[in-house]
Design a protein around this motif. Structure first.
Motif: not given
Length: 799
Positions: A98-99, A141-142, A146-147, A392-395
């Motif tokens: 991911v990085a 994080e985005e 996707l993964f 997670e939802i708040e983010r």
């Protein structure tokens, strides 16, 4: 057995060589040349067998009810063949990919070899549509999302690929426009790899899978007619008469169907369907070694090209170095490295080893987290799940709010932008619905303050980090063994000393004298040792004057316990320093692998009372710049406490929380108010941080902290005066240190670096000119999840 996603399209810094496809008119994606393949992809199942020439007449209903299962199996098995790791290593491998993929996605397309301005603009617009935002601001994080979406989400069995979902998302991004999908097929296939799909599946199957769905959505009646069409009455229908090109794709899909197991030590070995199931066997030690060597050599070549490529920026290099747990370098360092083979070889080996260590630590963390969860009660697990899901939802809601307020991305047309805004609003509504599904009883307790999410998450993290610490010797031994093996491969068996970092020379440091006034320049001039510029806290040119916005000031407030993971061990109390409060201790201080000697000397000059003095001594070029940097820090620390007089009280309350051992951070901190020789007595009053009355300390334990807040308000005023006159005494440094514990010093250093600018001249004489403001924080190269794991050794509570 689990498999990680494939490597990114290119390593960071490596140019992508692309050639615009030469299209054959008879083989256009939307041409009937691939029509039988399109129909079979939609039908799925046995119709994907290239030898099946007896498929019943196709109807719209059979196309609608087709199954993508074999396509998903094919994509999953392609991923297993490319790179397979053990299950407990999966999370670390994903984080690493991911990085890297995030860096690739954010690259400047105009600088890629083979891209003219027109192609770069087209790809930019396409990727904006697919990613749903400007790729330049993509976060790890985005990309991880996707993964998770296509492979690793909770509602999927195992790690099966979801090729159908990806295809639908692509069509949705282009609003079903077949022409746009065809024109941007090269970019779509590239993006599929960013999302985690392999090159062979993306190039061989995806373009046809997406096309098939597009054709059906556009005109299902026409597609059905074409698939059932016969050249003559006695001939086979088109669906039963695939040509050689279609046959090639079908054989690729059919050859990769089913559940395939691959021994993790042999990613390219022959694969067999598991009927009957055969347990994967462990490869011989020699084969393991050969695989490890192949991994190292591939990484070595990639890193060598990465460092040598003139298009690679120093920022990209420092991102990878930080990810590897290493210090940043300057452009001058890079020139020297690229012209000194031994130095470059050393750097590459250390980068590889740093990445390997991080991967191993991630593997251990996953297992430790499982163990911690298994030992929790059902109620504790429910609370943790609810807190995690809620945050997670708040983010996500916050992200969607930002998107809804953003301007139209460049390259996106009005219709697409209108649709994009609608999707954002629908996404926000979905998140609100998800929030409603959370356990109401737990949510209410969180909102009332009866459940403290930060404390629960911090305790969970600390248990994991504490568990990891017990495995650190094992990890270090693995890395050292790997290092020796690399030396053998490189013919360096007799050159260990050449590649090993030399320990810093220990220089005796004389402490500052009590009762003496010091100017800041004089103070830092007396600290011994050389300045090492190769760490992320180093500031080239501190600004003459630092002006912060109210938002920046508020974000710098930090309310955390200073000591954490307090435990009783063999009748003694052991504890750790909170990494969030003093991250520099674990990166360049005595909590890390290679402490900076000048930092240690700076701390020693204060008799161990101030880590901030040590940090500053190691983070600017000379005593004059160090004095200016310290002035920046002190001024902001005082300003924040002046603006918020209650901050220190809130910080004190955070120290009072008792851990399971029955000991609080406050109790440990307060030990340093005791006289060093006679522990029954207190230190001189000016040196005390908590207990200002001898009588209350000895006779009224419940009243010991009565004088805390009023005393510190007076001290803040005294510090402001002393700093303005540039006359500090030794005990002032101790005061500043305590006040700094409620300030995000790491974030403040970042702001100073951002506002200073690379070429701003440093001076201890105020210029009278206001520093130009630049927006926002200096972006942290990697967040804490990716920070290097190093913990200060447990100390014992003074008897």
């Amino acid at each position: 057995m689990e498999n990680p996603p494939p490597a990114p399209v290119r390593p960071p810094g490596e140019a992508i060589k692309t050639v615009e496809p030469v299209r054959s008119p008879e083989k256009e994606l939307f041409n009937s040349h691939f029509r039988a393949l399109h129909g079979r992809i939609l039908l799925g199942g046995e119709t994907l067998n290239p030898d099946n020439k007896n498929i019943s007449p196709v109807t719209e209903e059979t196309l609608v009810n087709g199954s993508p299962q074999l396509l998903n199996e094919c994509a999953t098995n392609c991923r297993k063949k490319v790179a397979t790791v053990e299950k407990d290593q999966l999370e670390g491998e994903i984080n690493s990919r991911v990085a890297k993929n995030t860096l690739v996605l954010k690259q400047d397309l105009s600088k890629i070899e083979g891209f003219d301005q027109a192609k770069a603009t087209r790809w930019q617009a396409t990727l904006t549509k697919l990613f749903r935002k400007d790729i330049a601001s993509a976060t790890e994080e985005e990309v991880r999302a996707l993964f998770d979406k296509y492979f690793y989400s909770k509602n999927k069995l195992g790690n099966d690929s979801d090729t159908d979902l990806f295809s639908e998302d692509v069509l949705d991004a282009f609003d079903g426009d077949l022409t746009m999908v065809e024109e941007n097929a090269d970019c779509i296939i590239w993006y599929a790899r960013i999302c985690g799909f392999t090159q062979d599946y993306s190039e061989t199957v995806f373009k046809h899978q997406i096309t098939a769905k597009a054709l059906f959505d556009d005109n299902p009646d026409q597609l059905v007619e074409e698939l059932n069409q016969k050249e003559a009455e006695n001939k086979s229908s088109r669906i039963n008469n695939p040509n050689s090109d279609e046959d090639e794709v079908l054989r690729f899909i059919w050859g990769n169907k089913g559940k395939i197991e691959i021994t993790p030590t042999e990613p390219g070995s022959e694969t067999k369907p598991t009927e009957p199931k055969e347990e994967p066997t462990e490869a011989p030690e020699e084969k393991k070694l050969l695989k490890q060597k192949a991994i190292y050599e591939k990484s070595r070549d990639v890193l060598n090209e990465f460092l040598s490529n003139p298009k690679t920026t120093i920022k990209e290099i420092n991102e990878v170095l930080t990810y590897s747990g290493m210090s940043e370098i300057t452009p001058e360092d890079l020139k020297k490295i690229n012209t000194t083979p031994d130095m470059k070889r050393t750097l590459i080996i250390e980068m590889f080893l740093g990445q390997q260590k991080r991967a191993r630590e991630s593997q251990y963390r996953v297992q430790i987290a499982k163990d911690v969860l298994s030992n929790m009660s059902e109620n504790e697990r429910q609370q943790l799940d609810c807190i995690s899901d809620k945050q997670e939802i708040e983010r996500e809601i916050k992200r969607l709010d930002q998107l809804s307020q953003s301007a139209k991305p460049e390259g996106m047309d009005d219709n697409a932008y209108t649709k994009f805004k609608k999707e954002v609003e629908e996404g926000r509504q979905k998140m609100a619905e998800e929030m409603e599904k959370l356990p109401k009883e737990i949510v209410e307790k969180i909102e009332k303050g009866e459940i403290k999410p930060d404390e629960i998450l911090r305790e969970f993290d600390q248990k994991i980090e504490s568990g990891l610490k017990s495995h650190q010797p094992e990890i270090d031994a693995q890395i050292n063994a790997l290092k020796k093996q690399i030396f053998q491969w490189e013919g360096l068996e007799n050159k260990d000393a050449e590649l090993e970092e030399k320990p810093a020379e220990i220089i005796e440091q004389k402490p500052f004298e009590s009762g003496k006034d010091y100017s800041m320049e004089e103070m830092f001039s007396s600290i011994q040792g050389q300045v090492n510029k190769k760490h992320r806290f180093y500031v080239e040119n501190p600004p003459n004057q630092l002006n912060l916005t109210d938002g920046e000031i508020n974000r710098l407030k930090l309310i955390e316990p200073f000591f954490v993971n307090i435990q009783e061990v063999d009748g003694r109390v052991a504890y750790e320093v909170n990494k969030r409060v003093v991250p520099f201790v674990f990166e360049i201080g005595d909590g890390g692998d290679h402490p900076d000697q000048r930092l240690l000397n700076g701390e020693a000059a204060t008799d161990g009372d101030s880590g901030v003095v040590g940090l500053v001594a190691a983070s600017a070029e000379n005593p004059e710049k160090q004095a200016l940097l310290y002035h920046n820090l002190v001024d902001v620390i005082i300003l924040i406490h002046e603006k918020d007089p209650k901050l220190l009280g809130k910080w004190l309350e955070a120290q009072k929380k008792l851990e399971k051992s029955g000991v609080s951070s406050l109790l440990l901190l307060a030990q340093f108010d005791r006289d060093k020789v006679n522990r029954e007595n207190l230190r001189p009053e000016a040196e005390r941080l908590f207990y200002f009355s001898e009588d209350k300390f000895k006779n009224h334990p419940d009243r010991r902290l009565e004088d805390f807040s009023p005393t510190w308000q007076k001290r803040i005023a005294e510090l402001k005066q002393a700093a303005s006159e540039n006359k500090l005494q030794k005990h002032h440094l101790r005061w500043i240190e305590l006040l700094a514990h409620s300030i995000d010093v790491d974030g403040l250093i970042g702001i100073i670096k951002e506002k200073a600018g690379p070429n701003k001249p440093a001076s201890t004489t105020p210029s009278g000119e206001e520093e130009k403001k630049k927006p926002g924080f200096a972006r942290r190269l990697l967040d804490e999840v990716k920070a290097r794991i190093a913990k200060r050794k447990k100390d014992e509570l003074p008897s």
